[in-house]
Write a protein that holds these residues in place. Sequence first.
Motif, PDB file in Angstrom:
ATOM      1  N   TRP A 133      49.297  17.743  46.640  1.00  0.00           N
ATOM      2  CA  TRP A 133      48.257  17.849  47.680  1.00  0.00           C
ATOM      3  C   TRP A 133      48.918  18.080  49.022  1.00  0.00           C
ATOM      4  CZ3 TRP A 133      46.661  14.658  51.914  1.00  0.00           C
ATOM      5  CH2 TRP A 133      45.420  14.992  52.457  1.00  0.00           C
ATOM      6  N   HIS A 134      48.532  19.122  49.700  1.00  0.00           N
ATOM      7  CA  HIS A 134      49.143  19.472  50.974  1.00  0.00           C
ATOM      8  C   HIS A 134      48.155  19.425  52.135  1.00  0.00           C
ATOM      9  CE1 HIS A 134      51.812  21.821  48.030  1.00  0.00           C
ATOM     10  NE2 HIS A 134      52.473  20.739  48.385  1.00  0.00           N
ATOM     11  N   GLY A 135      47.084  18.690  51.933  1.00  0.00           N
ATOM     12  CA  GLY A 135      46.088  18.580  53.000  1.00  0.00           C
ATOM     13  C   GLY A 135      46.619  17.926  54.263  1.00  0.00           C
ATOM     14  N   TRP A 136      47.657  17.105  54.132  1.00  0.00           N
ATOM     15  CA  TRP A 136      48.220  16.436  55.306  1.00  0.00           C
ATOM     16  C   TRP A 136      48.773  17.440  56.322  1.00  0.00           C
ATOM     17  CZ3 TRP A 136      53.391  17.532  56.000  1.00  0.00           C
ATOM     18  CH2 TRP A 136      54.086  18.018  54.880  1.00  0.00           C
ATOM     19  N   MET A 137      49.109  18.652  55.856  1.00  0.00           N
ATOM     20  CA  MET A 137      49.672  19.644  56.766  1.00  0.00           C
ATOM     21  C   MET A 137      48.625  20.202  57.718  1.00  0.00           C
ATOM     22  SD  MET A 137      52.241  21.813  54.321  1.00  0.00           S
ATOM     23  CE  MET A 137      52.840  22.715  55.737  1.00  0.00           C
ATOM     24  N   TYR A 138      47.369  19.990  57.414  1.00  0.00           N
ATOM     25  CA  TYR A 138      46.303  20.561  58.226  1.00  0.00           C
ATOM     26  C   TYR A 138      45.727  19.545  59.208  1.00  0.00           C
ATOM     27  CZ  TYR A 138      46.618  24.385  54.924  1.00  0.00           C
ATOM     28  OH  TYR A 138      47.083  25.434  54.166  1.00  0.00           O
ATOM     29  N   THR A 139      46.387  18.398  59.319  1.00  0.00           N
ATOM     30  CA  THR A 139      45.951  17.389  60.276  1.00  0.00           C
ATOM     31  C   THR A 139      46.204  17.876  61.693  1.00  0.00           C
ATOM     32  OG1 THR A 139      46.453  15.628  58.702  1.00  0.00           O
ATOM     33  CG2 THR A 139      46.244  15.004  61.031  1.00  0.00           C
ATOM     34  N   SER A 140      45.238  17.688  62.571  1.00  0.00           N
ATOM     35  CA  SER A 140      45.381  18.135  63.957  1.00  0.00           C
ATOM     36  C   SER A 140      46.423  17.295  64.683  1.00  0.00           C
ATOM     37  CB  SER A 140      44.035  18.020  64.692  1.00  0.00           C
ATOM     38  OG  SER A 140      43.049  18.801  64.056  1.00  0.00           O
ATOM     39  N   HIS A 141      47.041  17.900  65.688  1.00  0.00           N
ATOM     40  CA  HIS A 141      48.040  17.184  66.464  1.00  0.00           C
ATOM     41  C   HIS A 141      47.406  15.995  67.180  1.00  0.00           C
ATOM     42  CE1 HIS A 141      51.438  20.024  66.126  1.00  0.00           C
ATOM     43  NE2 HIS A 141      50.498  20.946  66.044  1.00  0.00           N
ATOM     44  N   GLY A 142      48.086  14.867  67.111  1.00  0.00           N
ATOM     45  CA  GLY A 142      47.635  13.681  67.821  1.00  0.00           C
ATOM     46  C   GLY A 142      46.664  12.823  67.056  1.00  0.00           C
ATOM     47  N   SER A 143      46.290  13.194  65.825  1.00  0.00           N
ATOM     48  CA  SER A 143      45.367  12.386  65.031  1.00  0.00           C
ATOM     49  C   SER A 143      45.761  12.467  63.566  1.00  0.00           C
ATOM     50  CB  SER A 143      43.922  12.870  65.213  1.00  0.00           C
ATOM     51  OG  SER A 143      43.789  14.196  64.738  1.00  0.00           O
ATOM     52  N   VAL A 144      45.417  11.413  62.824  1.00  0.00           N
ATOM     53  CA  VAL A 144      45.703  11.375  61.388  1.00  0.00           C
ATOM     54  C   VAL A 144      44.402  11.073  60.663  1.00  0.00           C
ATOM     55  CG1 VAL A 144      47.051  10.299  59.559  1.00  0.00           C
ATOM     56  CG2 VAL A 144      48.047  10.551  61.841  1.00  0.00           C
ATOM     57  N   ALA A 145      43.962  11.991  59.809  1.00  0.00           N
ATOM     58  CA  ALA A 145      42.703  11.825  59.088  1.00  0.00           C
ATOM     59  C   ALA A 145      42.805  10.686  58.080  1.00  0.00           C
ATOM     60  CB  ALA A 145      42.343  13.127  58.384  1.00  0.00           C
ATOM     61  N   TRP A 146      41.670  10.108  57.728  1.00  0.00           N
ATOM     62  CA  TRP A 146      41.657   8.991  56.769  1.00  0.00           C
ATOM     63  C   TRP A 146      42.217   9.426  55.420  1.00  0.00           C
ATOM     64  CZ3 TRP A 146      39.221   9.346  52.140  1.00  0.00           C
ATOM     65  CH2 TRP A 146      38.253  10.352  52.000  1.00  0.00           C
ATOM     66  N   SER A 147      41.954  10.690  55.036  1.00  0.00           N
ATOM     67  CA  SER A 147      42.467  11.184  53.756  1.00  0.00           C
ATOM     68  C   SER A 147      43.990  11.229  53.762  1.00  0.00           C
ATOM     69  CB  SER A 147      41.902  12.576  53.476  1.00  0.00           C
ATOM     70  OG  SER A 147      42.214  13.469  54.548  1.00  0.00           O
ATOM     71  N   THR A 148      44.567  11.599  54.909  1.00  0.00           N
ATOM     72  CA  THR A 148      46.020  11.636  55.021  1.00  0.00           C
ATOM     73  C   THR A 148      46.599  10.227  54.982  1.00  0.00           C
ATOM     74  OG1 THR A 148      45.912  13.684  56.318  1.00  0.00           O
ATOM     75  CG2 THR A 148      47.954  12.407  56.446  1.00  0.00           C
ATOM     76  N   ARG A 149      45.937   9.294  55.655  1.00  0.00           N
ATOM     77  CA  ARG A 149      46.399   7.897  55.639  1.00  0.00           C
ATOM     78  C   ARG A 149      46.375   7.342  54.212  1.00  0.00           C
ATOM     79  NH1 ARG A 149      46.422   5.639  60.849  1.00  0.00           N
ATOM     80  NH2 ARG A 149      45.300   6.865  62.416  1.00  0.00           N
ATOM     81  N   LEU A 150      45.283   7.620  53.492  1.00  0.00           N
ATOM     82  CA  LEU A 150      45.173   7.149  52.109  1.00  0.00           C
ATOM     83  C   LEU A 150      46.257   7.781  51.248  1.00  0.00           C
ATOM     84  CD1 LEU A 150      43.655   5.622  49.879  1.00  0.00           C
ATOM     85  CD2 LEU A 150      42.152   7.619  49.656  1.00  0.00           C
ATOM     86  N   TRP A 151      46.489   9.075  51.455  1.00  0.00           N
ATOM     87  CA  TRP A 151      47.537   9.785  50.699  1.00  0.00           C
ATOM     88  C   TRP A 151      48.901   9.154  50.952  1.00  0.00           C
ATOM     89  CZ3 TRP A 151      51.666  12.749  52.663  1.00  0.00           C
ATOM     90  CH2 TRP A 151      52.369  13.492  51.714  1.00  0.00           C
ATOM     91  N   MET A 152      49.207   8.833  52.197  1.00  0.00           N
ATOM     92  CA  MET A 152      50.506   8.243  52.535  1.00  0.00           C
ATOM     93  C   MET A 152      50.677   6.890  51.845  1.00  0.00           C
ATOM     94  SD  MET A 152      50.546   9.283  56.590  1.00  0.00           S
ATOM     95  CE  MET A 152      52.014   8.355  56.995  1.00  0.00           C
ATOM     96  N   VAL A 153      49.602   6.094  51.822  1.00  0.00           N
ATOM     97  CA  VAL A 153      49.670   4.782  51.176  1.00  0.00           C
ATOM     98  C   VAL A 153      49.904   4.930  49.674  1.00  0.00           C
ATOM     99  CG1 VAL A 153      48.339   2.717  50.590  1.00  0.00           C
ATOM    100  CG2 VAL A 153      48.270   3.625  52.918  1.00  0.00           C
ATOM    101  N   LEU A 154      49.177   5.861  49.044  1.00  0.00           N
ATOM    102  CA  LEU A 154      49.309   6.055  47.602  1.00  0.00           C
ATOM    103  C   LEU A 154      50.691   6.579  47.233  1.00  0.00           C
ATOM    104  CD1 LEU A 154      45.801   7.550  46.747  1.00  0.00           C
ATOM    105  CD2 LEU A 154      46.653   5.266  46.190  1.00  0.00           C
ATOM    106  N   VAL A 155      51.237   7.505  48.028  1.00  0.00           N
ATOM    107  CA  VAL A 155      52.582   8.017  47.762  1.00  0.00           C
ATOM    108  C   VAL A 155      53.597   6.883  47.832  1.00  0.00           C
ATOM    109  CG1 VAL A 155      54.445   9.455  48.674  1.00  0.00           C
ATOM    110  CG2 VAL A 155      52.150  10.391  48.458  1.00  0.00           C
ATOM    111  N   LYS A 156      53.436   6.016  48.824  1.00  0.00           N
ATOM    112  CA  LYS A 156      54.365   4.896  48.965  1.00  0.00           C
ATOM    113  C   LYS A 156      54.253   3.938  47.779  1.00  0.00           C
ATOM    114  CE  LYS A 156      56.044   1.538  52.334  1.00  0.00           C
ATOM    115  NZ  LYS A 156      55.906   0.995  53.707  1.00  0.00           N
ATOM    116  N   VAL A 157      53.022   3.687  47.319  1.00  0.00           N
ATOM    117  CA  VAL A 157      52.815   2.768  46.192  1.00  0.00           C
ATOM    118  C   VAL A 157      53.426   3.338  44.916  1.00  0.00           C
ATOM    119  CG1 VAL A 157      51.072   1.770  44.661  1.00  0.00           C
ATOM    120  CG2 VAL A 157      50.760   1.670  47.145  1.00  0.00           C
ATOM    121  N   PHE A 158      53.170   4.614  44.643  1.00  0.00           N
ATOM    122  CA  PHE A 158      53.635   5.215  43.389  1.00  0.00           C
ATOM    123  C   PHE A 158      55.072   5.715  43.468  1.00  0.00           C
ATOM    124  CE2 PHE A 158      49.091   5.257  42.714  1.00  0.00           C
ATOM    125  CZ  PHE A 158      48.984   4.960  41.366  1.00  0.00           C
TER     126      PHE A 158
END
Length: 769
Positions: A133-158
Amino acid sequence: MAEAHQAVAFQFTVSPDGIDLQLCHEALRQIYLSGLHSWKKRFIRFKNGVMTGVYPGSPGGFMVVVVSYMSYNKYQQLDPSLGLISKLGQHMPISRYMSTDSQKIVGGVLVGTGLWVSIIMIMRSVLKSLLSWHGWMYTSHGSVAWSTRLWMVLVKVFSGRKPMLYSFQNSLPRLPVPSIKDTCKRYLESVRPLMEDERYQRMEGLTKDFEKNLGPRLQWYLKLKSWWASNYVSDWWEEYIYLRGRGPIMVNSNYYAMDFLYVFPTSIQAARAGNAIHAIMLYRRKLDRAQIKPVPLCSAQWEPMFNTTRVPGLETDILQHVNDSKHIAVYHKGRFFKVWMFYDGRLLLPREIEQQMARILADTTEPMPGEEKLAALTAGDRTPWANARETYFSRGKNKQSLDAIEKAAFCVTLDDTEQRFESDNPDQSLVSYAKSLLHGKCYDRWFDKSFNLIIFKNGTMGLNAEHSWADAPIVGHLWEHVLSMDPIKLGYTEAGHCKGEPHPNLPGPQKLSWDIPAEVIQSSLKVARTLADDVDSHIMPFSDFGKGLIKKCRTSPDAFIQIALQLAHYRDKKKFCLTYEASMTRLFREGRTETVRSCTSESCAFVRAMIKGETRDECLRLLKLASEKHQSMYRLAMTGEGIDRHLFCLYVVSKYLGEDSPFLKEVLSEPWRLSTSQTPLQQVELFDLVRHPEYVSAGGGFGPVADDGYGVSYIILGENLINFHISSKHSSPETDSHRFGGHIRQAMLDIKALSMRKGKLELSSVLPQ
């Protein structure tokens, strides 16, 4: 050397009284310690292989799963083997050899192991899906979408608790093959601003014919390869772009990295070499132990960093890699030396390495026949070098000496010139420094080696790296480690020497022996010198503003710089050109690079508006569109949707099938007259540029790609500095690196001025939030 007798483990003589055996206990001790070191290294590699193989699981996790499973079944009074032992007993006389309790334990362990493996496979599959999933690359500068935050947490867990360097390899997705339709569409879009209407219509016809007829057939073979191979691009890219090239790799392929720009830790050449070599060997130890901090990117390019040499062949070169090497090869004033990096079963300390380098610097022996300019063979055309290697280096002392270089961990040159940034002569001093690292005297770097460490007479240093085995960010990661270790963690005494004491019994370096006819080298040296003399280099530290101001525009600093390069190029040549910008594809297994075609219709429209003097609002609007387009192109390249590697592989397939494609032939022959690359600062935590702004690297660069074009490398350092490395050829009447550097500076300032009104930045109100 005088200490060479210590390398002899035993001597014996035969007399009428029998055999007189004399053992050298020190030599036997060194052999024992060397063997112990080798076995430790093998054990570490085996352990790391096991840990990586079961990732994201672990042996500890195995024990937890099996014990928990056995305990649960015992509590529930269930058969822990789930009937497995009973079924096996119907076919095998298990009861003869194991008691009932033993059968339950064995069965429980087997089923628990199966459960553990199943958990690992599920976690690995989930992690692979997450990394796809590469949706995190489309996050606007200066903000982090909830989907990106969730993705980061899941990547760290797994990702597990302690991933190692190669842990993510089996969880990375494969590089996808873009559709023929999308590639052809984006190709036409990329060349539209570069072609007149008549030529574009002709190219459009060739493209549509290819898309309809030959393209689908070639695509089928490429899809088949993508299912079978780990990466459908990388092996062909390495072979056909790098290893099959018959021209010189010096200037044309090899690239360089510079030292600090303003800091000079010591002026003692041997001391600087001592710290730098020790830091590099520490990095190799971390690499061998897979202890380099991992990120969810492909790490395959790290493997051949050390103990690797490009070996010439008549039609294609090969990369020769040995698992371990305990020595380095050193060149100084026409002589080659073999220097052992271990003694007493340990790595030499910085002061001990300085001691070895000082011995080489003090050696006044003359070069042997053909030795002084021997390395020119690696700087010239590849086929003559392959012929000479077969004729003169296949046996005897020449072969032994060549093996010592090719199987060394890396090569070092103790250069007899002085190079440094001089504030009272910045331009010429940096040009001399860059050209020395890029090609030197054409015979004082072993250009085939994975990399050469170059230490100049006044203590300045740099790297020259061969390109086929890896891309610049991998070497950059090593170089950041060395620069951070050298003056800060290792340090020097007040007199400028490495800390510590010399070793009283350390065997000295071994001078290599050669016997090569000088005329064998002359043709290669002539070719290399002609190529080196033609390089027009210009290094431009741009300190008017940097990333800090650009980020306030809420846009990518890379997009800002690339658009400035387009404006600068148009002012320089009065035309647009096909522009190459390197982007990494290491989000995928065995990924290397993809091309961002930075010259777009949007950037051309902005440039024309600036040239024509359109209104400020109109220029800002077009700048916004150009920036958005560039960022979109960069994302597509990184996520496997670029077009150039796809077109390249389609061309390779067409050649294998014996099919002639006018479309592919024309596409692959189009020259990149502006080739650009950003050198990323990857380990920002190693350098506190806020408190110590003087610890900035000068970056690195490469030679021009086209005879009538420019090569531009740039590095963004801290908030207020961008270093540009510009190259071209003196022989081209169309190019001038210093002139182009002036245009880049002016373009950067003009875009900044466009974004300011009465000292206030206003571009952020126009660019995407």
